[in-house]
Motif scaffolding. Sequence first.
Motif, mmCIF file in Angstrom:
data_model
loop_
_atom_site.group_PDB
_atom_site.id
_atom_site.type_symbol
_atom_site.label_atom_id
_atom_site.label_comp_id
_atom_site.label_asym_id
_atom_site.label_seq_id
_atom_site.Cartn_x
_atom_site.Cartn_y
_atom_site.Cartn_z
ATOM 1 N N ASP C 244 0.856 -1.179 0.000
ATOM 2 C CA ASP C 244 0.000 0.000 0.000
ATOM 3 C C ASP C 244 0.898 1.237 0.000
ATOM 4 N N THR D 242 -6.834 1.478 -2.941
ATOM 5 C CA THR D 242 -5.459 1.119 -2.637
ATOM 6 C C THR D 242 -4.728 0.893 -3.958
ATOM 7 N N ASP D 244 -2.203 -0.507 -6.314
ATOM 8 C CA ASP D 244 -1.418 -1.740 -6.290
ATOM 9 C C ASP D 244 -0.185 -1.538 -7.167
#
Lengths: 338, 338, 338, 338
Positions: C244, D242, D244
Amino acid sequence: MIIVLNRNDQNTIDELQEHFGNNHDIFVHHNRVAVQGITRDDLSDSEKSAAVEIIEDVPAAVQGSRVFHPEDTIIRTKHSMIGGDNFTMMAGPCSVESEEHITRMAAVAKANGATVLRGGAFKPRTSPYSFQGLGEEGLRFLRRAADQYNMDVVTEVMDDEHVEMVGKYTDIFQIGARNMQNFSLLKAVGRTNIPVMLKRGMSATVDDVLNASEYIAAGGNHNIMIAERGIRTFDNKYTRNTMDAGVVPVLQKLTHYPVIIDPSHAAGHTEFVTPLGLAGVAAGASGLVVEIHDDPAHALSDGPQALLPEQFKELSDKAFAIRDLLTEMPAEQAEAGR
Amino acid sequence: MIIVLNRNDQNTIDELQEHFGNNHDIFVHHNRVAVQGITRDDLSDSEKSAAVEIIEDVPAAVQGSRVFHPEDTIIRTKHSMIGGDNFTMMAGPCSVESEEHITRMAAVAKANGATVLRGGAFKPRTSPYSFQGLGEEGLRFLRRAADQYNMDVVTEVMDDEHVEMVGKYTDIFQIGARNMQNFSLLKAVGRTNIPVMLKRGMSATVDDVLNASEYIAAGGNHNIMIAERGIRTFDNKYTRNTMDAGVVPVLQKLTHYPVIIDPSHAAGHTEFVTPLGLAGVAAGASGLVVEIHDDPAHALSDGPQALLPEQFKELSDKAFAIRDLLTEMPAEQAEAGR
Amino acid sequence: MIIVLNRNDQNTIDELQEHFGNNHDIFVHHNRVAVQGITRDDLSDSEKSAAVEIIEDVPAAVQGSRVFHPEDTIIRTKHSMIGGDNFTMMAGPCSVESEEHITRMAAVAKANGATVLRGGAFKPRTSPYSFQGLGEEGLRFLRRAADQYNMDVVTEVMDDEHVEMVGKYTDIFQIGARNMQNFSLLKAVGRTNIPVMLKRGMSATVDDVLNASEYIAAGGNHNIMIAERGIRTFDNKYTRNTMDAGVVPVLQKLTHYPVIIDPSHAAGHTEFVTPLGLAGVAAGASGLVVEIHDDPAHALSDGPQALLPEQFKELSDKAFAIRDLLTEMPAEQAEAGR
Amino acid sequence: MIIVLNRNDQNTIDELQEHFGNNHDIFVHHNRVAVQGITRDDLSDSEKSAAVEIIEDVPAAVQGSRVFHPEDTIIRTKHSMIGGDNFTMMAGPCSVESEEHITRMAAVAKANGATVLRGGAFKPRTSPYSFQGLGEEGLRFLRRAADQYNMDVVTEVMDDEHVEMVGKYTDIFQIGARNMQNFSLLKAVGRTNIPVMLKRGMSATVDDVLNASEYIAAGGNHNIMIAERGIRTFDNKYTRNTMDAGVVPVLQKLTHYPVIIDPSHAAGHTEFVTPLGLAGVAAGASGLVVEIHDDPAHALSDGPQALLPEQFKELSDKAFAIRDLLTEMPAEQAEAGR
């Protein structure tokens, strides 16, 4: 904003329509009028004084909300009542494979309490090289099999261009999980009056699925049910998805649409379908949609998660028994969930 | 590797112990001998010929697996039988708040079918500035309340240094979700003979929780039950966690330990606890552990998810009724799940 | 609540200490006084009038927050400065395997810019039957190797009972992801004055990790850094976890503690470690902690994610180059991130 | 299965086409022939002997795989080269708002290194009552603005019925995350020869996005790039999704298509866009697509994540600098990632 009026105050409804109808989305349900994008200050004095209650904090998916529409939606098809105190069993093979096969499966489904026959003729397959379904011919087989056993049909429509054609054969449109936010498709089924079973997307939040349903409602079609088929989480080694049983009472609190559980796609493996289906019933679902097959090893799609006829009988018997048990016992829980 | 022998072939068991016992972990269950880290080629000819079956593909958590131990584990405490065909209700407040309160809650729990009283004296709170529990005094209150109503106690132990002390008061250790991979703690409870309820971590896979349980078993303590309390997913707006009902039949297939559902932490809100609890029962769980409180607004912890006494009565009545219904109907599903 | 005073207003600080110190947690940082559990109405008139600003909406993890402590924390060890404008490289094998090996790895680490040597002597392994580390002997090897190359040591402590012993050998405690909410352990390292690298748990939210860090700060130890090592998501087929990167600027905004990236555990495979490490640097991390090994195929743990010496050189060269580039260019972004 | 032949062995290619072309999907790339659904035993002796190598374990998305197509795909538009050693900046507002505005934004984008202008005319909004875009008029504004600054256009097409119309205005189709598995739409853009930027769905695995891209390739369009825009995880309190970063080297290993990072949707908040964009560049992305706006507070959509012109300048300067740095340093890492 929702303005709650006295029953039968048609005058104020007319006034609100005239006042806001040209520039705002406005929806009426009995004595409740939802006007999008206004505040209390936009109301006239007479509108304000006619209001029993003014609710400013309403969800984006207003037509689907209990705030706007407190009573359960009950969907009436030729052979089924879906929602409210009813419990509806839907079953059939993943894909329509042949006329003989779908007819045989219809017999199994009907014999075990199903009133809706499922089967896919257009299949949303992960790979372009996989079997994509029999197309319109499959729909004809499905329709005839259902008619022979006095059942309704539910089948997936993948494409707004197909809505009219599929609509000739089906009693309920299924919108698949991958298309949950295909807004063109949602708008297209929203312009029909055929009931829609909207499947929650694999990573759709509760709010996402309610907003998606609102695209259908915004077109005028309010015959909507929402199906949980498992979500994506960090562990899919043993089950294909994680069935979110909690979404049943959560949705029942937030929306008036019936909530259906699809244990087959959640489980992904035959041996886990029945426990998940029963969990859905115990959580309060209005129905199940289950994949069945008499020869799973040779199924054209999703064989590993299909129940054999005798396995489906067991699931169905227990599902109806649990539903009866819960309906007969004092229903404080059911109310608490709303 | 697991070597399956004929019943009562103690000679070969002795031979295997002598052959491998000094250099390998070796476990015996009836006629099954698990030896870690060897292959078929390491066996002598006589060992090979004595084997009815040699299973090379075994999970890391071998002692917990059905491959090594096919029968259900049934845990016997003074007032309860947990696992197998039994169904066990555990209930109580989140925290022990006072002697009067825990005693009152014990009465409510017992009156509605619970045989195990829960209550926390050491609380794993997210913030260091939150109420951390009454400590040993709380354990004394909890023990006395349970004794007064002929109940067992389950309570959390957070720390290997506390195992001995907590063990004086409790019948079942609870290992909390946040400590599921606190290996020092797992080893410490594994050295006792007090049953353990191991809660699945918020993001623990099925394999993770089985491997964690093996740390307890490796110490010699096989009285283990596994509790599902909801996992972390992308949507926690309406429920605190996502209860994974599918883990019940999955665990029942893989392990012989009883599976318990904690609907309170999964739901996070009172109104969703009962549907989730019933879903767990319908999925086949061996028991429930439920938070109750007679004045949730003033609870020292987790009030928003506690059931009132009358709500708990409804959950308990329906849970036992569903369990009875499933146990009495032909149990193909239960078998299929194993 | 935080009361912001004029610089050097020791009188009001003393007054607040006297007023609230006995019944409330109270923390002072320069001219800021945080008092837990009070509201504006609890302040006396003189306290109110001395306040430059009263901040009522503060996070639970108040000591770690920028609201309470606006400047970057910079951690000073014998050979390193961590945080602020500094960039710190930490490297070493997953496990201490032998004295020769850790010494060889220390040479590689030091030659490529690392000032901190990592290596595990107590290993939190998923299975109880896996290698659990060399224990105290491993710590001795690690300490000697670091001393030989003028490096600091970072190593994991898994257990509050071990804190004192491990503290004799290490310059920085590592708290592993699985122990992020082992509150007994957090309190134990909080009572020391040895810096702590707290790894974010696999499913820990940003708030969770900040609250965990507050358990350390509450004990009086403010030398804390937070390490991101990848979180659990729905896809771990190609990488072991999902790194993250966004947590770097998010944490830098919320807290004054340095943020470290562990690309090795995030990647899980050597070939992806360098891109992830560089991504972490570009996102603004204050350092990297990297697993290296000269013979990964025979590593006692985590070989598949270890970088070879020449691969580590490439990562380190590029990491320092990117950091230099970002530090030299106008740092609006860095500020924006805070 | 993939049959690798000697260069220029057209005879065997013809033989394979004749042998399998009628009944199997068959694809040729230089000296590699992929035939779907056959095994080594289906080959004739002469086919077998002509093969340099026969690869049986190939991914479902065979045309997109490096196994079938080892070299990087480089997409050539009028003003850009995308993929390989090139780095491409794409920028513009979320929505086309007016002709003046999009023209002003084109000037900002171009002045800071962008060669592709982004802007939405058909917006996939979560709620049916939100602004849905200017439609075809917006496309005209977008086209004119891009032409004035010698830029290419990328814009979203939401619907297979719109492909022809949108294709008149755009140089690159964008398929949005919500439509990643809208197979009708994928097939429709696959029948054109206009490059496609396929955005990874919020919960799409790496395999899912590769299979989705194969729907485009199966139609004959191989000008595909894949964009990462953040995935759904358990924590979205501070960032919208999030990002990646690991997907960049993973995709670069598996596929020959360029990988683009969209930091705006990943971050969701202006202050985190630049760190995430730079992380993407450092991870090796072939380009960025960034939302910019000169008055975010009044943007018709996604204002909170738009960069101001000066913020975009900083991101772009640093992005090109990091890319240059990585390209100039020995590229072992880049190779390792392939």
